[in-house]
Each structure stands twice: as structure tokens, then as C-alpha cells.
Design a protein around this motif. Structure first.
Motif, PDB file in Angstrom:
ATOM      1  N   SER A   1     -15.266 -24.184  -5.804  1.00  0.00           N
ATOM      2  CA  SER A   1     -15.970 -22.902  -5.788  1.00  0.00           C
ATOM      3  C   SER A   1     -16.169 -22.469  -4.342  1.00  0.00           C
ATOM      4  N   ASN A   2     -16.040 -21.152  -4.101  1.00  0.00           N
ATOM      5  CA  ASN A   2     -16.201 -20.592  -2.765  1.00  0.00           C
ATOM      6  C   ASN A   2     -16.946 -19.265  -2.844  1.00  0.00           C
ATOM      7  N   VAL A   3     -17.773 -18.992  -1.834  1.00  0.00           N
ATOM      8  CA  VAL A   3     -18.426 -17.700  -1.709  1.00  0.00           C
ATOM      9  C   VAL A   3     -18.395 -17.313  -0.232  1.00  0.00           C
ATOM     10  N   GLY A   4     -18.093 -16.043   0.045  1.00  0.00           N
ATOM     11  CA  GLY A   4     -17.990 -15.661   1.451  1.00  0.00           C
ATOM     12  C   GLY A   4     -17.818 -14.176   1.665  1.00  0.00           C
ATOM     13  N   THR A   5     -17.704 -13.824   2.937  1.00  0.00           N
ATOM     14  CA  THR A   5     -17.506 -12.439   3.343  1.00  0.00           C
ATOM     15  C   THR A   5     -16.283 -12.366   4.257  1.00  0.00           C
ATOM     16  N   ALA A   6     -15.703 -11.152   4.359  1.00  0.00           N
ATOM     17  CA  ALA A   6     -14.530 -10.952   5.210  1.00  0.00           C
ATOM     18  C   ALA A   6     -14.575  -9.552   5.808  1.00  0.00           C
ATOM     19  N   TYR A   7     -13.854  -9.367   6.900  1.00  0.00           N
ATOM     20  CA  TYR A   7     -13.820  -8.110   7.648  1.00  0.00           C
ATOM     21  C   TYR A   7     -12.374  -7.861   8.042  1.00  0.00           C
ATOM     22  N   ASN A   8     -11.762  -6.839   7.465  1.00  0.00           N
ATOM     23  CA  ASN A   8     -10.339  -6.572   7.668  1.00  0.00           C
ATOM     24  C   ASN A   8     -10.161  -5.294   8.479  1.00  0.00           C
ATOM     25  N   VAL A   9      -9.777  -5.452   9.746  1.00  0.00           N
ATOM     26  CA  VAL A   9      -9.582  -4.309  10.646  1.00  0.00           C
ATOM     27  C   VAL A   9      -8.189  -3.721  10.423  1.00  0.00           C
ATOM     28  N   PRO A  10      -8.056  -2.388  10.310  1.00  0.00           N
ATOM     29  CA  PRO A  10      -6.731  -1.790  10.089  1.00  0.00           C
ATOM     30  C   PRO A  10      -5.806  -2.007  11.278  1.00  0.00           C
ATOM     31  N   SER A  11      -4.554  -2.282  11.001  1.00  0.00           N
ATOM     32  CA  SER A  11      -3.572  -2.446  12.067  1.00  0.00           C
ATOM     33  C   SER A  11      -3.185  -1.082  12.637  1.00  0.00           C
ATOM     34  N   ILE A  12      -2.641  -1.099  13.851  1.00  0.00           N
ATOM     35  CA  ILE A  12      -2.201   0.152  14.483  1.00  0.00           C
ATOM     36  C   ILE A  12      -1.083   0.794  13.670  1.00  0.00           C
ATOM     37  N   ILE A  13      -0.234  -0.007  13.064  1.00  0.00           N
ATOM     38  CA  ILE A  13       0.858   0.551  12.254  1.00  0.00           C
ATOM     39  C   ILE A  13       0.303   1.331  11.072  1.00  0.00           C
ATOM     40  N   LYS A  14      -0.764   0.818  10.442  1.00  0.00           N
ATOM     41  CA  LYS A  14      -1.375   1.558   9.335  1.00  0.00           C
ATOM     42  C   LYS A  14      -2.054   2.829   9.834  1.00  0.00           C
ATOM     43  N   GLU A  15      -2.635   2.772  11.028  1.00  0.00           N
ATOM     44  CA  GLU A  15      -3.305   3.947  11.573  1.00  0.00           C
ATOM     45  C   GLU A  15      -2.317   5.080  11.850  1.00  0.00           C
ATOM     46  N   PHE A  16      -1.182   4.746  12.462  1.00  0.00           N
ATOM     47  CA  PHE A  16      -0.250   5.803  12.875  1.00  0.00           C
ATOM     48  C   PHE A  16       0.941   5.961  11.950  1.00  0.00           C
ATOM     49  N   ASN A  17       1.155   5.031  11.054  1.00  0.00           N
ATOM     50  CA  ASN A  17       2.038   5.196   9.903  1.00  0.00           C
ATOM     51  C   ASN A  17       3.329   5.947  10.232  1.00  0.00           C
ATOM     52  N   PRO A  18       4.281   5.323  10.925  1.00  0.00           N
ATOM     53  CA  PRO A  18       5.548   5.998  11.216  1.00  0.00           C
ATOM     54  C   PRO A  18       6.224   6.507   9.939  1.00  0.00           C
ATOM     55  N   GLY A  19       6.669   7.741   9.963  1.00  0.00           N
ATOM     56  CA  GLY A  19       7.320   8.328   8.798  1.00  0.00           C
ATOM     57  C   GLY A  19       6.372   8.975   7.817  1.00  0.00           C
ATOM     58  N   GLY A  20       5.076   8.958   8.104  1.00  0.00           N
ATOM     59  CA  GLY A  20       4.092   9.566   7.206  1.00  0.00           C
ATOM     60  C   GLY A  20       2.972  10.204   7.993  1.00  0.00           C
ATOM     61  N   GLN A  21       1.856  10.387   7.333  1.00  0.00           N
ATOM     62  CA  GLN A  21       0.703  11.031   7.952  1.00  0.00           C
ATOM     63  C   GLN A  21      -0.180  10.002   8.642  1.00  0.00           C
ATOM     64  N   ALA A  22      -0.446  10.205   9.941  1.00  0.00           N
ATOM     65  CA  ALA A  22      -1.283   9.276  10.695  1.00  0.00           C
ATOM     66  C   ALA A  22      -2.756   9.471  10.338  1.00  0.00           C
TER      67      ALA A  22
END
Length: 208
Positions: A140-161
Motif C-alpha cells: 500500500s502507498n499514499v503520496g503526493t506528486a507535482y508534475n511541471v509541464p515540459s517546454i515542448i508541451k508549452e510551445f507545442n510545435p505544429g499546434g497552438q502554444a
């Protein structure tokens, strides 16, 4: 798309300590041929250097302390020939403790992340495993996490940044049963600011 990845590592055992050092470098280039909006050309690199020490203070008990630095650099050109650059830096520290009490294995972890573009965050996890016998165990496990967006997801080549993406925050719980080669797991996660694909780019989903 052109991607090159380099990595190097070194480890050294000194009495009850096992010290590890690693360095990772990833370089990438991307050209969206035929795109009529958003980013046309995209190039950059990501770097990460980390050191950790696994200290065995009892026969079945150990402590791991680690720290690292990461950096993302990107240059991009839009279809209207405007250029820009973005840099993201981070530091992190983590601590994991593991103890074995007869048939019970208990593990606790803490991690602190410090960013130049996002809020700093402390996350943690507690896990327990009970070995009933050689064939049957429960976890059994319990916890928290923090996922920071990557630069590629932010600027999304080929789509809307979307440079205004916010990190995901997760609370999770799981319970598992393991019998020989069979595993059964129940898990539940709550995610705030989920990063999801919207059809033309990434965005944060409102709510939980």
C-alpha cells in the motif's frame, strides 16, 4: 525531428555509503514542414546532473539522500518569422528511508523542488509491504506528486502554444495483492490542473 541523447554515470562504494553521480544531456531540433500556424522551427537542449548517497545504517535499513540541477533551453521561430527563447531551471532534493521489521517493509520519501518559472513544492510518499510468505504479499502507498509541464508541451510545435500552463498536483493511494506471478492493484488519484490535449494544444483542465 533530430534528437541526440548523452548520459554518463559514476558510482563509488565507501564503507556503508554507495555514492552515485550522473549527467544527462538531450539535444533536439524539429522543423514542422507545411505548418501554417504556431511554431515552425524548434531547437534546444535539456540537462540534468544528480548526486545521491545510499547509506546503509543497519543490516536491512538504509537512507538515500540526493540532490540535482536541471535546465531546459529552447529557441523557436514561428511561421510569421518572429523568434523567441525560453529557459527553465530547477533544483531538487530528496530523502528516502527504508526499514524492515520482520515481515514488514516500511518506506518514507520526501522531495523538494525549486523552480524559476513555477511555485516551489514539497511532496512525499509513504509505502508499506507485508510479506505473508514467499508467495503472498500485500502493498500500500499514499503520496503526493507535482508534475511541471515540459517546454515542448508549452510551445507545442505544429499546434497552438500555451506558455501559461500550470503544474499538475496529484494525491494518490493504492493497495495491491501479489500472489506468485499474479498481481492485483486498486488505485485512486486526484489531479488538480490536469494537463490534457485539447485538439490543437495542451491546456489545464479546470477542477479536480
Amino acid at each position: 525531428v533530430d534528437t541526440t541523447i548523452y548520459s554518463a554515470s559514476y558510482s563509488q562504494k565507501i564503507k556503508s555509503h554507495n555514492i552515485k553521480l550522473k549527467y544527462e544531456l538531450s539535444k533536439f531540433k524539429r522543423h514542422e514542414i507545411g505548418t501554417t500556424s504556431g511554431v515552425l522551427k524548434f531547437s534546444g537542449e535539456t540537462q540534468n546532473i544528480e548526486i545521491n548517497d545510499e547509506f546503509k545504517y543497519l543490516e536491512n535499513d538504509f537512507l538515500i539522500f540526493g540532490a540535482g540541477l536541471n535546465k531546459d533551453d529552447v529557441d523557436y521561430i514561428k511561421v510569421d518569422d518572429t523568434t523567441n527563447q525560453r529557459e527553465s531551471k530547477g533544483k531538487y532534493f530528496y530523502l528516502t528511508n527504508s526499514n524492515k521489521f520482520n515481515k514488514i517493509l516500511l518506506t518514507e520519501s520526501l522531495r523538494y523542488d525549486k523552480y524559476n518559472n513555477f511555485d516551489n513544492k514539497l511532496t512525499g510518499k509513504v509505502g508499506i509491504k507485508y510479506n505473508h510468505n514467499d508467495d503472498l504479499s500485500f502493498t500500500s502507498n499514499v503520496g503526493t506528486a507535482y508534475n511541471v509541464p515540459s517546454i515542448i508541451k508549452e510551445f507545442n510545435p505544429g499546434g497552438q502554444a500555451n506558455p501559461n500552463l500550470e503544474p499538475e498536483e496529484t494525491k494518490s493511494f493504492d493497495f495491491g495483492l501479489n500472489y506468485k506471478d499474479i498481481s492485483l492493484t486498486f488505485f485512486r488519484s486526484k489531479i488538480d490542473n490536469l494537463i490534457d490535449w485539447s485538439g490543437s494544444g495542451y491546456k489545464n483542465v479546470e477542477g479536480e
